[in-house]
Design a protein around this motif. Structure first.
Motif, PDB file in Angstrom:
ATOM      1  N   ALA A 234       0.831  -1.212   0.000  1.00 40.02           N
ATOM      2  CA  ALA A 234       0.000   0.000   0.000  1.00 40.02           C
ATOM      3  C   ALA A 234       0.861   1.257   0.000  1.00 40.02           C
ATOM      4  CB  ALA A 234      -0.929  -0.006   1.215  1.00 40.02           C
ATOM      5  N   GLU A 235       1.998   1.202   0.686  1.00 40.42           N
ATOM      6  CA  GLU A 235       2.878   2.367   0.789  1.00 40.42           C
ATOM      7  C   GLU A 235       3.934   2.411  -0.307  1.00 40.42           C
ATOM      8  OE1 GLU A 235       4.549   2.349   4.689  1.00 40.42           O
ATOM      9  OE2 GLU A 235       2.642   2.777   5.688  1.00 40.42           O
ATOM     10  N   LYS A 236       3.952   1.349  -1.145  1.00 36.05           N
ATOM     11  CA  LYS A 236       4.955   1.253  -2.209  1.00 36.05           C
ATOM     12  C   LYS A 236       6.374   1.333  -1.633  1.00 36.05           C
ATOM     13  CE  LYS A 236       1.919   3.135  -5.856  1.00 36.05           C
ATOM     14  NZ  LYS A 236       1.056   2.031  -5.610  1.00 36.05           N
ATOM     15  N   THR A 237       6.586   0.567  -0.588  1.00 33.57           N
ATOM     16  CA  THR A 237       7.898   0.488   0.046  1.00 33.57           C
ATOM     17  C   THR A 237       8.202  -0.971   0.311  1.00 33.57           C
ATOM     18  OG1 THR A 237       9.277   1.346   1.846  1.00 33.57           O
ATOM     19  CG2 THR A 237       7.011   0.758   2.397  1.00 33.57           C
ATOM     20  N   SER A 238       9.257  -1.260   1.052  1.00 33.72           N
ATOM     21  CA  SER A 238       9.651  -2.645   1.314  1.00 33.72           C
ATOM     22  C   SER A 238       9.105  -3.126   2.652  1.00 33.72           C
ATOM     23  CB  SER A 238      11.171  -2.775   1.321  1.00 33.72           C
ATOM     24  OG  SER A 238      11.721  -2.107   2.444  1.00 33.72           O
ATOM     25  N   PRO A 239       8.867  -4.439   2.793  1.00 33.93           N
ATOM     26  CA  PRO A 239       8.465  -4.970   4.106  1.00 33.93           C
ATOM     27  C   PRO A 239       9.486  -4.659   5.184  1.00 33.93           C
ATOM     28  CG  PRO A 239       8.082  -6.602   2.393  1.00 33.93           C
ATOM     29  CD  PRO A 239       8.850  -5.487   1.751  1.00 33.93           C
ATOM     30  N   LEU A 240      10.777  -4.661   4.837  1.00 36.32           N
ATOM     31  CA  LEU A 240      11.817  -4.353   5.819  1.00 36.32           C
ATOM     32  C   LEU A 240      11.648  -2.940   6.355  1.00 36.32           C
ATOM     33  CD1 LEU A 240      14.451  -5.136   7.277  1.00 36.32           C
ATOM     34  CD2 LEU A 240      15.698  -4.226   5.295  1.00 36.32           C
ATOM     35  N   ALA A 241      11.364  -1.990   5.464  1.00 32.41           N
ATOM     36  CA  ALA A 241      11.197  -0.602   5.901  1.00 32.41           C
ATOM     37  C   ALA A 241       9.978  -0.448   6.806  1.00 32.41           C
ATOM     38  CB  ALA A 241      11.079   0.318   4.689  1.00 32.41           C
ATOM     39  N   VAL A 242       8.893  -1.144   6.472  1.00 26.35           N
ATOM     40  CA  VAL A 242       7.683  -1.084   7.301  1.00 26.35           C
ATOM     41  C   VAL A 242       7.954  -1.661   8.685  1.00 26.35           C
ATOM     42  CG1 VAL A 242       5.350  -2.006   7.580  1.00 26.35           C
ATOM     43  CG2 VAL A 242       6.079  -1.111   5.363  1.00 26.35           C
ATOM     44  N   TYR A 243       8.548  -2.847   8.705  1.00 30.12           N
ATOM     45  CA  TYR A 243       8.840  -3.490   9.993  1.00 30.12           C
ATOM     46  C   TYR A 243       9.734  -2.615  10.845  1.00 30.12           C
ATOM     47  CZ  TYR A 243      12.801  -5.771  12.298  1.00 30.12           C
ATOM     48  OH  TYR A 243      13.862  -6.043  13.117  1.00 30.12           O
ATOM     49  N   GLN A 244      10.792  -2.055  10.284  1.00 28.83           N
ATOM     50  CA  GLN A 244      11.729  -1.257  11.071  1.00 28.83           C
ATOM     51  C   GLN A 244      11.067  -0.003  11.624  1.00 28.83           C
ATOM     52  OE1 GLN A 244      14.925  -0.806   8.195  1.00 28.83           O
ATOM     53  NE2 GLN A 244      16.102  -2.474   9.133  1.00 28.83           N
ATOM     54  N   ARG A 245      10.176   0.614  10.847  1.00 25.78           N
ATOM     55  CA  ARG A 245       9.505   1.825  11.313  1.00 25.78           C
ATOM     56  C   ARG A 245       8.600   1.541  12.501  1.00 25.78           C
ATOM     57  NH1 ARG A 245       6.722   2.963   7.077  1.00 25.78           N
ATOM     58  NH2 ARG A 245       4.542   2.984   7.692  1.00 25.78           N
ATOM     59  N   TYR A 246       7.781   0.520  12.392  1.00 25.08           N
ATOM     60  CA  TYR A 246       6.856   0.239  13.488  1.00 25.08           C
ATOM     61  C   TYR A 246       7.553  -0.402  14.683  1.00 25.08           C
ATOM     62  CZ  TYR A 246       2.937   1.741  10.680  1.00 25.08           C
ATOM     63  OH  TYR A 246       2.066   2.515   9.964  1.00 25.08           O
ATOM     64  N   HIS A 247       8.591  -1.163  14.437  1.00 20.65           N
ATOM     65  CA  HIS A 247       9.372  -1.721  15.546  1.00 20.65           C
ATOM     66  C   HIS A 247       9.899  -0.592  16.431  1.00 20.65           C
ATOM     67  CE1 HIS A 247      11.996  -4.556  17.656  1.00 20.65           C
ATOM     68  NE2 HIS A 247      13.023  -3.745  17.423  1.00 20.65           N
ATOM     69  N   ALA A 248      10.358   0.482  15.817  1.00 18.30           N
ATOM     70  CA  ALA A 248      10.860   1.621  16.585  1.00 18.30           C
ATOM     71  C   ALA A 248       9.765   2.246  17.442  1.00 18.30           C
ATOM     72  CB  ALA A 248      11.460   2.664  15.645  1.00 18.30           C
ATOM     73  N   THR A 249       8.530   2.310  16.917  1.00 18.42           N
ATOM     74  CA  THR A 249       7.431   2.874  17.712  1.00 18.42           C
ATOM     75  C   THR A 249       7.092   1.969  18.891  1.00 18.42           C
ATOM     76  OG1 THR A 249       5.589   1.863  16.461  1.00 18.42           O
ATOM     77  CG2 THR A 249       6.494   3.924  15.615  1.00 18.42           C
ATOM     78  N   PHE A 250       7.213   0.656  18.709  1.00 17.82           N
ATOM     79  CA  PHE A 250       6.942  -0.266  19.814  1.00 17.82           C
ATOM     80  C   PHE A 250       7.946  -0.037  20.949  1.00 17.82           C
ATOM     81  CE2 PHE A 250       5.360  -3.647  16.556  1.00 17.82           C
ATOM     82  CZ  PHE A 250       4.256  -2.865  16.279  1.00 17.82           C
ATOM     83  N   LEU A 251       9.212   0.092  20.598  1.00 21.14           N
ATOM     84  CA  LEU A 251      10.245   0.298  21.617  1.00 21.14           C
ATOM     85  C   LEU A 251       9.979   1.588  22.400  1.00 21.14           C
ATOM     86  CD1 LEU A 251      13.486  -0.656  19.616  1.00 21.14           C
ATOM     87  CD2 LEU A 251      12.080  -2.121  21.063  1.00 21.14           C
ATOM     88  N   GLU A 252       9.574   2.629  21.688  1.00 18.81           N
ATOM     89  CA  GLU A 252       9.277   3.901  22.353  1.00 18.81           C
ATOM     90  C   GLU A 252       8.087   3.763  23.297  1.00 18.81           C
ATOM     91  OE1 GLU A 252       7.633   8.377  21.180  1.00 18.81           O
ATOM     92  OE2 GLU A 252       8.552   7.121  19.625  1.00 18.81           O
ATOM     93  N   LEU A 253       7.008   3.159  22.825  1.00 18.22           N
ATOM     94  CA  LEU A 253       5.803   3.008  23.641  1.00 18.22           C
ATOM     95  C   LEU A 253       6.073   2.155  24.874  1.00 18.22           C
ATOM     96  CD1 LEU A 253       2.751   3.187  24.200  1.00 18.22           C
ATOM     97  CD2 LEU A 253       2.444   1.265  22.634  1.00 18.22           C
ATOM     98  N   PHE A 254       6.752   1.036  24.701  1.00 18.73           N
ATOM     99  CA  PHE A 254       6.961   0.119  25.822  1.00 18.73           C
ATOM    100  C   PHE A 254       7.820   0.753  26.911  1.00 18.73           C
ATOM    101  CE2 PHE A 254       6.377  -3.685  22.737  1.00 18.73           C
ATOM    102  CZ  PHE A 254       5.003  -3.480  22.756  1.00 18.73           C
ATOM    103  N   GLN A 255       8.753   1.605  26.511  1.00 21.00           N
ATOM    104  CA  GLN A 255       9.529   2.312  27.531  1.00 21.00           C
ATOM    105  C   GLN A 255       8.674   3.353  28.239  1.00 21.00           C
ATOM    106  OE1 GLN A 255      13.934   3.070  26.350  1.00 21.00           O
ATOM    107  NE2 GLN A 255      12.858   2.786  24.398  1.00 21.00           N
ATOM    108  N   GLN A 256       7.841   4.073  27.494  1.00 20.38           N
ATOM    109  CA  GLN A 256       6.975   5.081  28.098  1.00 20.38           C
ATOM    110  C   GLN A 256       5.996   4.458  29.081  1.00 20.38           C
ATOM    111  OE1 GLN A 256       5.193   6.843  24.625  1.00 20.38           O
ATOM    112  NE2 GLN A 256       6.766   8.427  24.450  1.00 20.38           N
TER     113      GLN A 256
END
Length: 596
Positions: free
Chosen positions: A63-85
C-alpha cells in the motif's frame, strides 16, 4: 521460591501502531505479572518481539509502495518507544527478523521433519490472475463460512475467531485490486496435528482445572468436537524465513508457525546477550519451570494447540540441533491466560477508521499510570469490555486520585509538616492500629493469590479496597484534629497510616510502577523499587536490529509488608496523580474517527 518463570508475550505485527485493546489484551497483563513474580524472588524472563514476517507487513508495504523491511523497522521503533513510556519490562523485546530466529525456526522445522510430524502435500490456494502469483491468506478476503462475517480474511475470522480453511471462503476477493482469485494447486509442508492429537489432548486435560473457560473452549473443546488435522506450515512468499530443504525454493515458513518459535529464540538470544549461552535451558528444561503465554483470544489455537504440538513433536531432536549435550523435552505452557477484546465507545476498534485510542498518542497527553490503572480495572479477562472516555476520567478522579493518591499525599504532607520531616515515633500501638496493619498486611496473601492466578482485575480491586480501609481508619482516628490536643495520639495514627501506605505502595507497584516509585522516594527510601530499561543495537548477517532490555539489578521491591522505622527521614511529597477535567471526554471523543 526462585523457580524459573517464563513470561511469553504476544508478538505484535510490525504494520501498525499499538492501541489500548492491544495493551490490555496481552502486553500490560504480562508486565504486571512479571513485576509481581520478580518481587516474589522468582527468576523471571519476559520475552517477545516484533512479528516482522506476517502478511500484514507485506500488505502495508504494498500500500505504501515500500519494502516490508522498511515497514517493519519503522513500526518496531514505535513499539520500543511506547513500551519504555508505559514501563513494560521486557527482559528482551527483539524481532523475528534476526539470524538467531531464522536458525532456531529452521531447526524446529528440521526436527519435526526428522521425527515424522511433517508431511508434504498439495493443496488449493488462491491465485491472482491479474498479478500472476499465489496470494497469501491475508491478501484474500470474503465471507466467513462459519459465522457469515462478510469481511473476514481467508485464514482466520476476526469476528468468530475460528481458524479457517481458505478454500472454503465464500465470495473471495483480492485485497490488492478487488479481483476474484481462483484456486490452484501448490505444494507445501504440513504439520501433522492429527498424529500429535493424543499428546496435545493429554497436555490440555492436565490443565482443565485452572485454565480460563474461553481458552479451553477454543482448544480442548475444538479437539473434542472436530478433532485435529494437518495444517500447512509453508507459503509461497518472498518475505520470511526460507524453507530449509531442497525443492522448496521461493517458499517461506508460514508466519503462524515461525512466530511462536520466537519465545524460544528470544530466550536463546537473551542468553547470548548476557554472555551466558546456556542460560536459556533453565526456562525450557527445568522441572520446576513454569511458562505463561499472554495473548488475545484470537491467538488461542496457536498457543494452546499448535505451539504445544510443535514443542512435543520436535522435543529432544530440536534440543540436540540447538547444541545440547544432554537433549531433553521442552517445558510446555503452564498457562495461557488469554484475554477477550476491548472495544471503544461501544464499537469494535478499527485502525483503518482511526477508531482507536493509540498508545503513543495517549501518552503524549496523559501519564502512564492512569492508563495502566484503567486498562487493568477494565481488563477483558473473561468477557469483552469497553473503553469509555467518561469512565476513564471518572475512575481516574474518583479512585486513583481521591481514594489512593489523596490518601498518600495528605498523610505524607501532614507527617512532613508536623514531625519535622521524619516518620513519627508511635509509642505503643493500640488494638485499632494493629487491626488496620493486619488487614493491610493480609493483602500480601489475598492480592498475591489473585496475581498467581492471573486475575489482575480482582488483584487491583482488592488493593484499592485496602486503601479504602486506611481512609476509614483515618476518619475514625482523625489525627488532623487530635494534633491540636494530643500530638502523641496523632503521631501514632500517622505512623500507622504511613506504614499501611508503605505496604500499599508494594501492593500497587506491579500495576502502578511510576507512582509507586515516586511514593517510595517520598517515604525516604534511597534505593529504587525497580530496575532500568535500555535499548541496544545488535548486528548479525541480516543487518542491525534494536532490542529493548530490562535490567533488574539494583531493584529492591519485595512482596512483603512494610517495616517502616520511626525517625526515617521523609522527602517533601507531591501529588501522585492529576485530577482530570471531565470536559476532556468530549474533546477526546471528538478525535475518534478523524483522519490520523
Amino acid at each position: 521460591m526462585s523457580e524459573p518463570i517464563l513470561v511469553a508475550v504476544a508478538w505484535p505485527y510490525a504494520n501498525a501502531e499499538i492501541h489500548v485493546g492491544n495493551l490490555t489484551g496481552s502486553y500490560l497483563p504480562a508486565d504486571i505479572f512479571a513485576r509481581y513474580q520478580r518481587m516474589k524472588g522468582r527468576r523471571v524472563l519476559m520475552v517477545s518481539g516484533s512479528d516482522a514476517h506476517g502478511t500484514p507487513i507485506t500488505v502495508r508495504a504494498d500500500a505504501e509502495k515500500t519494502s516490508p523491511l522498511a515497514v517493519y523497522q519503522r513500526y518496531h521503533a514505535t513499539f520500543l518507544e511506547l513500551f519504555q513510556q508505559l514501563g513494560l519490562t521486557y527482559d528482551l523485546f527483539t524481532s523475528t527478523h534476526t539470524e538467531n530466529h531464522f536458525s532456531v525456526s529452521q531447526k524446529m522445522f528440521l526436527a519435526l521433519l526428522k521425527n515424522g510430524y511433517l508431511y508434504r502435500d498439495r493443496q488449493l490456494q488462491w491465485y491472482s490472475l491479474t498479478q500472476q502469483r499465489f496470494l497469501p491468506d491475508r491478501y484474500v478476503e470474503g465471507t466467513c463460512y462459519i459465522c457469515g462475517y462478510p469481511n473476514t480474511r481467508s485464514d482466520q475470522c476476526d469476528r468468530c475467531g475460528n481458524v479457517l480453511d481458505p478454500e472454503k471462503l465464500i465470495n473471495p476477493r483480492s485485497r490488492i485490486d478487488g479481483s476474484v482469485p481462483e484456486l490452484r494447486q501448490t505444494e507445501h509442508y504440513f504439520l501433522d496435528l492429527a498424529k500429535l492429537q493424543p499428546q496435545i489432548t493429554e497436555f490440555l486435560r492436565a490443565r482443565e482445572s485452572y485454565w480460563r473457560p474461553n481458552v479451553l473452549r477454543q482448544s480442548l473443546g475444538l479437539i473434542m468436537t472436530e478433532g485435529l488435522k494437518g495444517r500447512p506450515i509453508t507459503r509461497d512468499l518472498d518475505w520470511g524465513i526460507p524453507v530449509p530443504v531442497e525443492g522448496m525454493e521461493g517458499k517461506c515458513l508460514y508466519v503462524w508457525f515461525e512466530a511462536v518459535i520466537g519465545y524460544l529464540s528470544a530466550t536463546i538470544e537473551w542468553s547470548h546477550l548476557i554472555g551466558e549461552p546456556e542460560a536459556w535451558h533453565a526456562w525450557w528444561h527445568s522441572p520446576d519451570a513454569r511458562s505463561y503465554y499472554f495473548i488475545g483470544k484470537d491467538n488461542i489455537p496457536f498457543h494452546a494447540i499448535i505451539w504445544p504440538g510443535q514443542l512435543i513433536g520436535s522435543g529432544e531432536t530440536l534440543d540436540a540441533l540447538l547444541g545440547s549435550r544432554d537433549p531433553k523435552p521442552f517445558v510446555l505452557p503452564h498457562d495461557v491466560p488469554a484475554n477477550e477484546f476491548m472495544n471503544l465507545e461501544g464499537q469494535k476498534i478499527s485502525g483503518s477508521r482511526n477508531w482507536a485510542v493509540w498508545g503513543r498518542d495517549f501518552l503524549s497527553r496523559y501519564d502512564p499510570d492512569p492508563l495502566r490503572y484503567y486498562l487493568t480495572a477494565n481488563m477483558p479477562e473473561f468477557r469483552d469490555t469497553d473503553w469509555d472516555w467518561e469512565d476513564f476520567i471518572k475512575r481516574n478522579n474518583d479512585e486513583l486520585v481521591a481514594t489512593w493518591g489523596n490518601l498518600a499525599n495528605r498523610v505524607l504532607s501532614f507527617a512532613y509538616k508536623h514531625w519535622e520531616g521524619v516518620v513519627p515515633d508511635p509509642g505503643e500501638l493500640t488494638a485499632q492500629d494493629q487491626e488496620l496493619l493486619a488487614t493491610v498486611e493480609k493483602g500480601f496473601e489475598t492480592v498475591g493469590q489473585e496475581l498467581e492466578a492471573v486475575h489482575l482485575r480482582a488483584a487491583l480491586g482488592e488493593s484499592m479496597r485496602l486503601a479504602t480501609e486506611v481512609n476509614r481508619y483515618l476518619e475514625q482516628t482523625a489525627p488532623w484534629l487530635s494534633i491540636k490536643t494530643d500530638k502523641a495520639a496523632a503521631g501514632r495514627a500517622i505512623y500507622t497510616a504511613l506504614r499501611a501506605i508503605d505496604s500499599l505502595k508494594i501492593l500497587f507497584a506491579p500495576f502502578l510502577p511510576f507512582s509507586s516509585e515516586k511514593l517510595h522516594r517520598y517515604l525516604g527510601y534511597t534505593e529504587p523499587l525497580f530496575g532500568t530499561q535500555s535499548t541496544l543495537s545488535v548486528s548479525d548477517s541480516l543487518g542491525e536490529h534494536t532490542v529493548l532490555r530490562y535490567h533488574p539489578e539494583g531493584a529492591t521491591a519485595r512482596w512483603q509488608p512494610s517495616q517502616l522505622r520511626p525517625g526515617q527521614p521523609l522527602q517533601p511529597p507531591q501529588p501522585l496523580f492529576r485530577k482530570l477535567d471531565p470536559s476532556v471526554a468530549a474533546d477526546e471523543r471528538a478525535r475518534l474517527g478523524q483522519p490520523a
